[in-house]
Design a protein around this motif. Structure first.
Motif, PDB file in Angstrom:
ATOM      1  N   GLU A  57       0.579  -1.259  -0.020  1.00 22.61           N
ATOM      2  CA  GLU A  57       0.254  -0.159   0.665  1.00 22.61           C
ATOM      3  C   GLU A  57       1.780   1.070  -0.305  1.00 22.61           C
ATOM      4  O   GLU A  57       0.355   2.214  -0.501  1.00 22.61           O
ATOM      5  N   ARG A  58       1.772   0.835   0.564  1.00 20.90           N
ATOM      6  CA  ARG A  58       2.374   2.237   1.014  1.00 20.90           C
ATOM      7  C   ARG A  58       3.324   2.489  -0.863  1.00 20.90           C
ATOM      8  O   ARG A  58       4.603   3.489  -0.290  1.00 20.90           O
ATOM      9  N   THR A  59       3.650   1.710  -1.304  1.00 20.48           N
ATOM     10  CA  THR A  59       4.681   2.128  -2.901  1.00 20.48           C
ATOM     11  C   THR A  59       4.120   3.273  -4.011  1.00 20.48           C
ATOM     12  O   THR A  59       2.924   3.121  -3.540  1.00 20.48           O
ATOM     13  N   LYS A  60       4.815   3.870  -3.464  1.00 21.97           N
ATOM     14  CA  LYS A  60       3.952   5.319  -4.289  1.00 21.97           C
ATOM     15  C   LYS A  60       4.010   4.982  -6.239  1.00 21.97           C
ATOM     16  O   LYS A  60       4.782   3.709  -6.763  1.00 21.97           O
ATOM     17  N   MET A  61       2.728   5.480  -6.348  1.00 24.05           N
ATOM     18  CA  MET A  61       2.118   5.034  -8.005  1.00 24.05           C
ATOM     19  C   MET A  61       2.668   6.512  -8.958  1.00 24.05           C
ATOM     20  O   MET A  61       2.418   7.688  -8.963  1.00 24.05           O
ATOM     21  N   PRO A  62       2.629   5.891 -10.329  1.00 26.27           N
ATOM     22  CA  PRO A  62       2.755   7.324 -11.181  1.00 26.27           C
ATOM     23  C   PRO A  62       1.876   8.020 -10.777  1.00 26.27           C
ATOM     24  O   PRO A  62       0.859   7.563 -10.697  1.00 26.27           O
ATOM     25  N   ARG A  63       2.081   9.884 -11.174  1.00 22.53           N
ATOM     26  CA  ARG A  63       1.154  10.373 -11.222  1.00 22.53           C
ATOM     27  C   ARG A  63      -0.264  10.004 -12.077  1.00 22.53           C
ATOM     28  O   ARG A  63      -1.274  10.514 -11.230  1.00 22.53           O
ATOM     29  N   ASP A  68      -6.174   8.480 -12.797  1.00 26.83           N
ATOM     30  CA  ASP A  68      -6.876   7.127 -13.434  1.00 26.83           C
ATOM     31  C   ASP A  68      -7.380   6.749 -12.654  1.00 26.83           C
ATOM     32  O   ASP A  68      -9.050   6.801 -12.208  1.00 26.83           O
ATOM     33  N   LEU A  69      -6.857   6.068 -11.138  1.00 24.94           N
ATOM     34  CA  LEU A  69      -7.974   5.879 -10.980  1.00 24.94           C
ATOM     35  C   LEU A  69      -8.930   6.176  -9.887  1.00 24.94           C
ATOM     36  O   LEU A  69     -10.226   6.364 -10.080  1.00 24.94           O
ATOM     37  N   GLY A  77     -10.315   5.399  -1.007  1.00 23.36           N
ATOM     38  CA  GLY A  77      -8.737   4.199  -0.587  1.00 23.36           C
ATOM     39  C   GLY A  77      -7.603   5.071  -2.357  1.00 23.36           C
ATOM     40  O   GLY A  77      -7.025   4.169  -1.699  1.00 23.36           O
ATOM     41  N   ILE A  78      -7.908   6.547  -1.720  1.00 22.15           N
ATOM     42  CA  ILE A  78      -6.388   7.153  -2.801  1.00 22.15           C
ATOM     43  C   ILE A  78      -5.842   8.246  -2.072  1.00 22.15           C
ATOM     44  O   ILE A  78      -7.000   8.941  -2.040  1.00 22.15           O
ATOM     45  N   ASN A  83       0.305   9.840  -3.819  1.00 23.78           N
ATOM     46  CA  ASN A  83      -0.019   9.389  -4.919  1.00 23.78           C
ATOM     47  C   ASN A  83       0.671   7.011  -4.219  1.00 23.78           C
ATOM     48  O   ASN A  83       0.823   6.608  -4.366  1.00 23.78           O
ATOM     49  N   THR A  84      -0.277   6.978  -3.716  1.00 22.37           N
ATOM     50  CA  THR A  84      -0.791   5.935  -2.884  1.00 22.37           C
ATOM     51  C   THR A  84      -1.951   5.607  -2.998  1.00 22.37           C
ATOM     52  O   THR A  84      -3.251   6.324  -3.239  1.00 22.37           O
ATOM     53  N   SER A  85      -2.509   4.027  -2.738  1.00 20.29           N
ATOM     54  CA  SER A  85      -3.467   4.110  -2.658  1.00 20.29           C
ATOM     55  C   SER A  85      -4.007   2.372  -1.664  1.00 20.29           C
ATOM     56  O   SER A  85      -3.053   2.060  -1.101  1.00 20.29           O
ATOM     57  N   TRP A  86      -5.193   2.373  -0.732  1.00 18.18           N
ATOM     58  CA  TRP A  86      -5.295   1.044   0.470  1.00 18.18           C
ATOM     59  C   TRP A  86      -6.249   0.765  -0.443  1.00 18.18           C
ATOM     60  O   TRP A  86      -7.102   1.121  -0.806  1.00 18.18           O
TER      61      TRP A  86
END
Length: 125
Positions: A57-63, A68-69, A77-78, A83-86
């Protein structure tokens, strides 16, 4: 369903609780297929991979993926700023099952859910 919610939320924060009871009810056949039928078995499953799930969950996503999510599923959950989600409750349980039993073992359940989501999308249009 309330039992699943209670067990999961005893180990994870309340932000994970954005699913409906109907969504959580979908977990019952999956859990019973792997002989997880008691509260104790579910609690042990959820405890086993807790740190790995929190790390994911703590892994950063691209912006772009975060946006998009956000556009596709709403704000639940965002975390747009980090830039993380759970995961929702169902996601936590399913990913715990994937860690325990392997992704290939869970694949038929993913395919059933995907087909049901496509039917729902067609019915709404």
């Amino acid at each position: 369903m309330a039992t699943i919610r209670k067990v999961v939320l005893s180990m994870y924060h309340r932000g994970h609780d954005y699913w409906t009871d109907a969504d959580i009810a979908e977990l019952l056949p999956e859990l019973s297929a792997f002989n997880i039928t008691t509260v104790k078995q579910l609690r042990l499953l959820m405890k086993r991979d807790r740190r790995a799930l929190l790390r994911e969950e703590r892994t950063k996503m691209p912006r772009a993926q975060t946006l998009d999510l956000l556009a596709g599923g709403g704000w639940h959950g965002i975390d747009v700023h980090a830039n993380t989600s759970w995961f929702a409750i169902g996601g936590l349980v399913r990913i715990s099952m994937e860690h325990e039993f392997g992704f290939e073992t869970m694949l038929p359940f993913h395919e059933i859910r995907h087909a049901a989501m496509e039917l729902d999308a067609e019915a709404q249009t």
